[in-house]
Design a protein around this motif. Structure first.
Motif, mmCIF file in Angstrom:
data_model
loop_
_atom_site.group_PDB
_atom_site.id
_atom_site.type_symbol
_atom_site.label_atom_id
_atom_site.label_comp_id
_atom_site.label_asym_id
_atom_site.label_seq_id
_atom_site.Cartn_x
_atom_site.Cartn_y
_atom_site.Cartn_z
ATOM 1 N N SER A 33 0.817 -1.220 0.000
ATOM 2 C CA SER A 33 0.000 0.000 0.000
ATOM 3 C C SER A 33 0.850 1.269 0.000
ATOM 4 O O SER A 33 0.612 2.159 -0.818
ATOM 5 N N LEU A 37 0.879 4.007 -2.947
ATOM 6 C CA LEU A 37 0.503 5.372 -2.614
ATOM 7 C C LEU A 37 1.569 6.360 -3.083
ATOM 8 O O LEU A 37 1.260 7.407 -3.665
ATOM 9 N N ASN A 41 1.065 9.059 -6.135
ATOM 10 C CA ASN A 41 1.238 10.475 -5.865
ATOM 11 C C ASN A 41 2.277 11.124 -6.763
ATOM 12 O O ASN A 41 2.104 12.273 -7.179
ATOM 13 N N ILE A 57 1.487 12.571 1.642
ATOM 14 C CA ILE A 57 0.905 11.344 2.186
ATOM 15 C C ILE A 57 1.207 11.176 3.666
ATOM 16 O O ILE A 57 0.973 10.124 4.249
ATOM 17 N N PRO A 107 -5.581 0.954 -2.693
ATOM 18 C CA PRO A 107 -4.802 0.627 -1.492
ATOM 19 C C PRO A 107 -5.657 0.343 -0.253
ATOM 20 O O PRO A 107 -5.135 0.177 0.829
ATOM 21 N N GLU B 5 -10.997 7.797 -0.062
ATOM 22 C CA GLU B 5 -9.601 8.233 -0.052
ATOM 23 C C GLU B 5 -9.354 9.200 1.097
ATOM 24 O O GLU B 5 -8.319 9.148 1.760
#
Lengths: 160, 160
Positions: A33, A37, A41, A57, A107, B5
């Motif tokens: 995950s 992520l 991004n 994040i 995710p 999200e």
DNA sequence: TTAAAATGGTTAGAATTCTAAACAAATTAG
DNA sequence: CTAATTTGTTTAGAATTCTAACCATTTTAA
């Protein structure tokens, strides 16, 4: 049992569920995950620095570095030191990285998302709002606990 | 941005806040949150096995073992293999362990708890209920995804 | 202009956490 | 009763995540 203890236990269950899913994801798709992520991004924001990703994040720079250390040798991401400011490192997703993003699921557990989406709009909003509230209640402490911040404020004050 | 999200991001913030606090706790008191939680649970339940602790705080046995590996050499906890069933390992908190528990703060930020306790009763209840709901929505997937369970059920069926 | 401070990134070292595999012991089934 | 399965724990190996320390570079200030 105190109410906040029940809250803590629920939180631990959620954390565990997320971690377990991340490992499953890794086994299925080769990406965890956090890796996904980070990749998503970088792709979304185009030409970014390590620091940008870290703050977007909510991880430390060191953590992002270690995740990049796993993504780069696999050719999913490119690190390129800036020539203008040699401290900065630009990040780019390769074609292989793009393919990996396309191939990978979300995710969060599909199952969870499915369930979540069947809820009424107001219920979804309420769930999100509650989570944000808890996050806020926990983060607040960080902000006023930073000694760095304090020094800066004092300095700012002195220069007014 | 999709609602789930936003939920995920809040969750990450909360997870991060908990982790950061655990490290601070460790620096201040010499115990991390999981260590404290394990210690407290052994103390509360008296004579227990590794497995009991694992399930009561929702961690795998392997994780509890590694936490015990850190607590035992410091003399906070004693492991004692059962003579009746030599697979089992009994856990006991020593006097030093008890003192450590007494000296340590809660495994959640004091700040958070203070804020939490100023909320109205119904608000606290609502926060806890929401967290439990999210945990449930995430855990459910585990339960019906177990192939072991399926095999057992088939066998049970055949022996009816 | 040169010394001090801030910034961006990495490295080092540690804790938590998992799964998978190993092992021993106990229970069940043929 | 013996072979197979289940149970309880540990070990091995990996990923995430942090803080602290370090380096190189850039900016600020005396």
């Amino acid at each position: 049992m105190k109410k906040y203890e029940e809250l803590l236990i629920s939180l631990r269950k959620v954390i565990r569920a997320i971690d377990i899913y991340s490992r499953k994801l890794n086994k299925d798709s080769g990406l965890t995950s956090p890796q996904l992520l980070v990749l998503q991004n970088i792709a979304a924001q185009g030409d970014v620095m390590v620091k940008d990703i870290a703050s977007s994040i909510n991880l430390s720079s060191a953590t992002v570095t270690s995740i990049l250390d796993r993504l780069e040798p696999r050719g999913l991401v490119i690190r390129q030191r800036s020539t203008i400011d040699k401290r900065k490192v630009g990040l780019h997703v390769t074609q292989a990285g793009m393919d990996a993003i396309k191939g990978a699921p979300t995710p969060l557990q599909e199952h969870f998302i499915q369930r979540f989406e069947t809820l009424a709009e107001w219920e979804q909003t309420q769930l999100v709002a509650t989570m944000q509230r808890i996050a806020l209640m926990m983060d607040a402490q960080d902000i006023d606990a930073s000694p760095v911040l304090e020094l800066n404020s004092l300095q700012d004050l002195a220069h007014k």
